[in-house]
Design a protein around this motif. Structure first.
Motif, mmCIF file in Angstrom:
data_model
loop_
_atom_site.group_PDB
_atom_site.id
_atom_site.type_symbol
_atom_site.label_atom_id
_atom_site.label_comp_id
_atom_site.label_asym_id
_atom_site.label_seq_id
_atom_site.Cartn_x
_atom_site.Cartn_y
_atom_site.Cartn_z
ATOM 1 N N VAL A 143 0.978 7.235 -7.243
ATOM 2 C CA VAL A 143 1.401 6.504 -6.050
ATOM 3 C C VAL A 143 2.455 7.330 -5.314
ATOM 4 O O VAL A 143 3.449 7.738 -5.910
ATOM 5 C CB VAL A 143 1.999 5.124 -6.427
ATOM 6 N N ALA A 144 2.217 7.589 -4.035
ATOM 7 C CA ALA A 144 3.196 8.336 -3.239
ATOM 8 C C ALA A 144 4.489 7.534 -3.157
ATOM 9 O O ALA A 144 4.471 6.321 -2.974
ATOM 10 C CB ALA A 144 2.648 8.597 -1.851
ATOM 11 N N THR A 145 5.613 8.226 -3.287
ATOM 12 C CA THR A 145 6.905 7.539 -3.230
ATOM 13 C C THR A 145 7.752 8.014 -2.064
ATOM 14 O O THR A 145 8.880 7.583 -1.904
ATOM 15 C CB THR A 145 7.697 7.750 -4.534
ATOM 16 N N THR A 146 7.221 8.902 -1.257
ATOM 17 C CA THR A 146 7.925 9.339 -0.055
ATOM 18 C C THR A 146 7.015 9.130 1.131
ATOM 19 O O THR A 146 5.792 9.085 1.003
ATOM 20 C CB THR A 146 8.322 10.830 -0.128
ATOM 21 N N GLU A 147 7.610 9.027 2.274
ATOM 22 C CA GLU A 147 6.850 8.780 3.491
ATOM 23 C C GLU A 147 7.115 9.920 4.462
ATOM 24 O O GLU A 147 8.261 10.200 4.796
ATOM 25 C CB GLU A 147 7.283 7.451 4.101
ATOM 26 N N ARG A 148 6.067 10.589 4.892
ATOM 27 C CA ARG A 148 6.235 11.654 5.868
ATOM 28 C C ARG A 148 6.494 11.038 7.232
ATOM 29 O O ARG A 148 5.998 9.958 7.557
ATOM 30 C CB ARG A 148 4.979 12.516 5.933
ATOM 31 N N ARG A 149 7.281 11.697 8.039
ATOM 32 C CA ARG A 149 7.596 11.193 9.380
ATOM 33 C C ARG A 149 6.335 11.003 10.212
ATOM 34 O O ARG A 149 6.231 10.056 10.982
ATOM 35 C CB ARG A 149 8.554 12.130 10.091
ATOM 36 N N GLU A 150 5.364 11.898 10.038
ATOM 37 C CA GLU A 150 4.122 11.785 10.800
ATOM 38 C C GLU A 150 3.387 10.493 10.454
ATOM 39 O O GLU A 150 2.824 9.837 11.322
ATOM 40 C CB GLU A 150 3.201 12.984 10.529
ATOM 41 N N ASP A 151 3.396 10.131 9.166
ATOM 42 C CA ASP A 151 2.739 8.899 8.741
ATOM 43 C C ASP A 151 3.412 7.679 9.359
ATOM 44 O O ASP A 151 2.751 6.745 9.794
ATOM 45 C CB ASP A 151 2.759 8.771 7.224
ATOM 46 N N ARG A 152 4.734 7.683 9.366
ATOM 47 C CA ARG A 152 5.484 6.563 9.939
ATOM 48 C C ARG A 152 5.177 6.423 11.425
ATOM 49 O O ARG A 152 4.938 5.322 11.923
ATOM 50 C CB ARG A 152 6.975 6.756 9.719
ATOM 51 N N ALA A 153 5.151 7.540 12.141
ATOM 52 C CA ALA A 153 4.858 7.515 13.571
ATOM 53 C C ALA A 153 3.429 7.037 13.822
ATOM 54 O O ALA A 153 3.177 6.253 14.746
ATOM 55 C CB ALA A 153 5.065 8.893 14.180
ATOM 56 N N ALA A 154 2.495 7.467 13.006
ATOM 57 C CA ALA A 154 1.105 7.034 13.154
ATOM 58 C C ALA A 154 0.971 5.534 12.917
ATOM 59 O O ALA A 154 0.277 4.829 13.663
ATOM 60 C CB ALA A 154 0.208 7.808 12.192
ATOM 61 N N ARG A 155 1.656 5.009 11.890
ATOM 62 C CA ARG A 155 1.597 3.565 11.631
ATOM 63 C C ARG A 155 2.217 2.777 12.776
ATOM 64 O O ARG A 155 1.721 1.725 13.156
ATOM 65 C CB ARG A 155 2.292 3.246 10.312
ATOM 66 N N ALA A 156 3.293 3.274 13.337
ATOM 67 C CA ALA A 156 3.927 2.597 14.464
ATOM 68 C C ALA A 156 2.993 2.567 15.668
ATOM 69 O O ALA A 156 2.862 1.549 16.343
ATOM 70 C CB ALA A 156 5.238 3.283 14.829
ATOM 71 N N LEU A 157 2.313 3.689 15.938
ATOM 72 C CA LEU A 157 1.363 3.746 17.029
ATOM 73 C C LEU A 157 0.204 2.791 16.821
ATOM 74 O O LEU A 157 -0.192 2.063 17.744
ATOM 75 C CB LEU A 157 0.843 5.175 17.216
ATOM 76 N N LEU A 158 -0.330 2.755 15.615
ATOM 77 C CA LEU A 158 -1.424 1.827 15.327
ATOM 78 C C LEU A 158 -0.999 0.382 15.493
ATOM 79 O O LEU A 158 -1.760 -0.449 15.992
ATOM 80 C CB LEU A 158 -1.950 2.071 13.914
ATOM 81 N N ARG A 202 0.882 -1.162 0.000
ATOM 82 C CA ARG A 202 0.000 0.000 0.000
ATOM 83 C C ARG A 202 0.921 1.213 0.000
ATOM 84 O O ARG A 202 1.960 1.197 0.635
ATOM 85 C CB ARG A 202 -0.870 0.021 1.249
ATOM 86 N N PRO A 203 0.548 2.264 -0.723
ATOM 87 C CA PRO A 203 1.419 3.446 -0.752
ATOM 88 C C PRO A 203 1.719 3.945 0.649
ATOM 89 O O PRO A 203 0.896 3.784 1.541
ATOM 90 C CB PRO A 203 0.595 4.467 -1.541
ATOM 91 N N PRO A 204 2.901 4.492 0.828
ATOM 92 C CA PRO A 204 3.852 4.927 -0.182
ATOM 93 C C PRO A 204 4.773 3.803 -0.630
ATOM 94 O O PRO A 204 4.972 2.821 0.092
ATOM 95 C CB PRO A 204 4.641 6.015 0.546
ATOM 96 N N LEU A 205 5.316 3.943 -1.818
ATOM 97 C CA LEU A 205 6.324 3.027 -2.343
ATOM 98 C C LEU A 205 7.663 3.452 -1.744
ATOM 99 O O LEU A 205 8.243 4.450 -2.142
ATOM 100 C CB LEU A 205 6.368 3.101 -3.872
ATOM 101 N N THR A 206 8.123 2.712 -0.769
ATOM 102 C CA THR A 206 9.325 3.090 -0.027
ATOM 103 C C THR A 206 10.577 2.414 -0.580
ATOM 104 O O THR A 206 10.492 1.472 -1.374
ATOM 105 C CB THR A 206 9.182 2.724 1.457
ATOM 106 N N ARG A 207 11.709 2.887 -0.120
ATOM 107 C CA ARG A 207 12.995 2.305 -0.505
ATOM 108 C C ARG A 207 13.063 0.836 -0.093
ATOM 109 O O ARG A 207 13.591 -0.010 -0.815
ATOM 110 C CB ARG A 207 14.112 3.100 0.146
#
Length: 89
Positions: free
Chosen positions: A66-81, A33-38
């Motif tokens: 398709v988003a190809t970058t990941e915002r830090r806020e998104d990463r933190a939210a996914r980790a919390l979930l 699922r987007p974003p397409l990360t490294r």
């Protein structure tokens, strides 16, 4: 050559086409699922059996929206979930 395919539910497949005696076949290198990360690109490149064109895939992802970058806020939210899903308070 690897290519992107839109799937249902907002998912995408990163696939590779291979020629066989029975005709062309494709196999999935990564589903995401987007974003397409490294990390997704690295995992797909490791599974690929043919030359892997990262820049071409990133250009195609941009064409598909398709988003190809990941915002830090998104990463933190996914980790919390993920922590909350595991049952933590």
């Amino acid at each position: 050559m690897a290519y992107l395919v839109r799937r249902s539910g907002g998912r995408f497949d990163l696939r590779e086409a291979v020629a066989t005696r029975a005709g062309p076949r494709s196999h999935t290198l990564a589903t995401f699922r987007p974003p397409l990360t490294r990390e997704i690109l690295e995992r797909a490149a490791a599974r690929a059996t043919r030359p892997f064109d990262r820049s071409g895939l990133l250009a195609r992802a941009a064409q598909l929206g398709v988003a190809t970058t990941e915002r830090r806020e998104d990463r933190a939210a996914r980790a919390l979930l993920a922590v909350l899903r595991s049952g933590a308070a």
